[in-house]
Write an enzyme that holds these catalytic residues in place. Structure first.
Site, PDB file in Angstrom:
ATOM      1  CD  GLU A 162      -3.745  -2.566   7.076  1.00  0.00           C
ATOM      2  OE1 GLU A 162      -2.505  -2.937   6.545  1.00  0.00           O
ATOM      3  OE2 GLU A 162      -4.326  -1.604   7.112  1.00  0.00           O
ATOM      4  CB  SER A 180       4.731  -1.579  12.162  1.00  0.00           C
ATOM      5  OG  SER A 180       4.253  -0.335  12.490  1.00  0.00           O
ATOM      6  CG  ASN A 221      -1.619   1.429   1.443  1.00  0.00           C
ATOM      7  OD1 ASN A 221      -1.752   1.997   0.491  1.00  0.00           O
ATOM      8  ND2 ASN A 221      -2.329   1.641   2.734  1.00  0.00           N
ATOM      9  N   GLY A 229       2.096   2.216  10.723  1.00  0.00           N
ATOM     10  CA  GLY A 229       2.915   3.362  10.648  1.00  0.00           C
ATOM     11  C   GLY A 229       3.350   3.860  11.906  1.00  0.00           C
ATOM     12  CE  LYS A 241       0.050   3.415   4.826  1.00  0.00           C
ATOM     13  NZ  LYS A 241       0.072   3.443   6.084  1.00  0.00           N
ATOM     14  CD  GLU A 275      -2.884   5.355   6.460  1.00  0.00           C
ATOM     15  OE1 GLU A 275      -3.125   5.692   5.265  1.00  0.00           O
ATOM     16  OE2 GLU A 275      -1.909   4.993   7.217  1.00  0.00           O
ATOM     17  CG  HIS A 331      -5.960   2.173   4.806  1.00  0.00           C
ATOM     18  ND1 HIS A 331      -5.520   3.105   5.738  1.00  0.00           N
ATOM     19  CD2 HIS A 331      -4.892   1.137   4.722  1.00  0.00           C
ATOM     20  CE1 HIS A 331      -4.235   2.776   6.033  1.00  0.00           C
ATOM     21  NE2 HIS A 331      -3.807   1.446   5.687  1.00  0.00           N
TER      22      HIS A 331
HETATM   23  P1  PGA Z   1       2.667   0.384   7.556  1.00  0.00           P
HETATM   24  O1  PGA Z   1       1.155   0.609   6.888  1.00  0.00           O
HETATM   25  O2  PGA Z   1       3.036  -0.977   6.918  1.00  0.00           O
HETATM   26  O3  PGA Z   1       3.503   1.430   7.152  1.00  0.00           O
HETATM   27  O4  PGA Z   1       2.295   0.439   9.087  1.00  0.00           O
HETATM   28  C1  PGA Z   1       0.154  -0.398   6.766  1.00  0.00           C
HETATM   29  C2  PGA Z   1      -0.939  -0.132   6.115  1.00  0.00           C
HETATM   30  O5  PGA Z   1      -1.349   1.142   6.209  1.00  0.00           O
HETATM   31  O6  PGA Z   1      -1.668  -0.934   5.304  1.00  0.00           O
END
Ligand code: PGA
Length: 242
Positions: free
Chosen positions: A163, A205, A7, A169, A9, A94, A92
């Site tokens: 997640e 992460s 992903n 993140g 982003k 976010e 997601h």
């Molecule tokens: P990250 O994000 O691996 O940077 O923690 C995972 C995601 O948002 O799908």
């Protein structure tokens, strides 16, 4: 089916996307692992062009619930289909956290996506507050309530991603016991709804250094990886953990 989904982003411009696929080259093309990159709308065409021959599928990071209409800033499943993307992420954290997505809007988006033969990586997960107050399974069950009826319309199109919001993140990965427990719970719920064919990815992460261990946990079919999926070398390394 083992799956690596990157992903990206809101990262990269087109030259960087082009560079990524040129670097990965044909290295992964023979592998049986399903390989996905989800990119921003402006990158999709470039990604589709340069991913040709790499074995990597290109996904959107979101998809509107309507085919067309007065929805400024959205991208419709018809527009995605026309480009040739294979699927989309939906829900997601976010999107849920910063852009007001709810279980109801996520379900509507997923339904529109599958109607247009797009595959869906559907994300769920608890916040830190919810985990601390012992509500994790209640929250997951609630999120599944909107997901399950849509998934039952065409289970083969779906991938579920667990997640935990507090792990995204932040550098804080859920530990093995937490992942085992959550994935076990989700697998049981999916089985009860006759949806056992839906793979469950872990996200939050994931790195080249922890992915092998995470991917070996029961009911973990792979990962949805943000930060660590941006560099071509790291993407290949993540792939080789599966
Ligand atoms: P990250 O994000 O691996 O940077 O923690 C995972 C995601 O948002 O799908």
């Amino acid at each position: 089916m083992r799956i690596l989904a990157g992903n990206w982003k809101m990262f990269k411009v087109r030259t960087q996307a082009e560079h990524f696929f040129q670097e990965v080259g044909i290295e992964l093309v023979q592998s049986e692992i399903r390989k996905i990159v989800a990119a921003s709308p402006t990158l999709l065409e470039t990604c589709l062009q340069f991913a040709t021959g790499t074995g990597i599928e290109i996904f959107s990071q979101n998809c509107a619930w309507a085919d067309e209409g007065a929805f400024t800033g959205e991208i419709s499943p018809l527009q995605l289909k026309e480009l040739g993307v294979q699927g989309t992420i939906i829900g997601h954290s976010e999107r849920r956290q910063y852009f007001g997505e709810s279980d109801a809007t996520c379900a509507k988006r997923a339904e529109a996506a599958i109607k247009h033969e797009l595959d869906v990586i559907y994300c769920i997960g608890e916040s830190l507050e919810e985990r601390k107050t012992g509500k994790t399974f209640q929250v997951l069950e609630e999120q599944l309530k909107s997901f399950i009826p849509v998934a039952q319309k065409n289970p083969a199109r779906f991938i579920l991603a667990y997640e935990p919001v507090w792990a995204i993140g932040t550098g804080l990965t859920a530990d093995e016991a937490q992942i085992r427990e959550a994935h076990g719970f989700l697998a049981k719920k999916l089985a009860e709804a006759n949806l056992s064919i839906i793979p469950i990815l872990y996200g939050g992460s994931v790195k080249t250094t922890n992915f092998k261990q995470i991917a070996a946990i029961e009911h973990v079919s792979g990962g949805l990886v943000g930060g660590a999926s941006l560099e071509p070398k790291a993407y290949v390394e993540l792939h080789n953990c599966l």
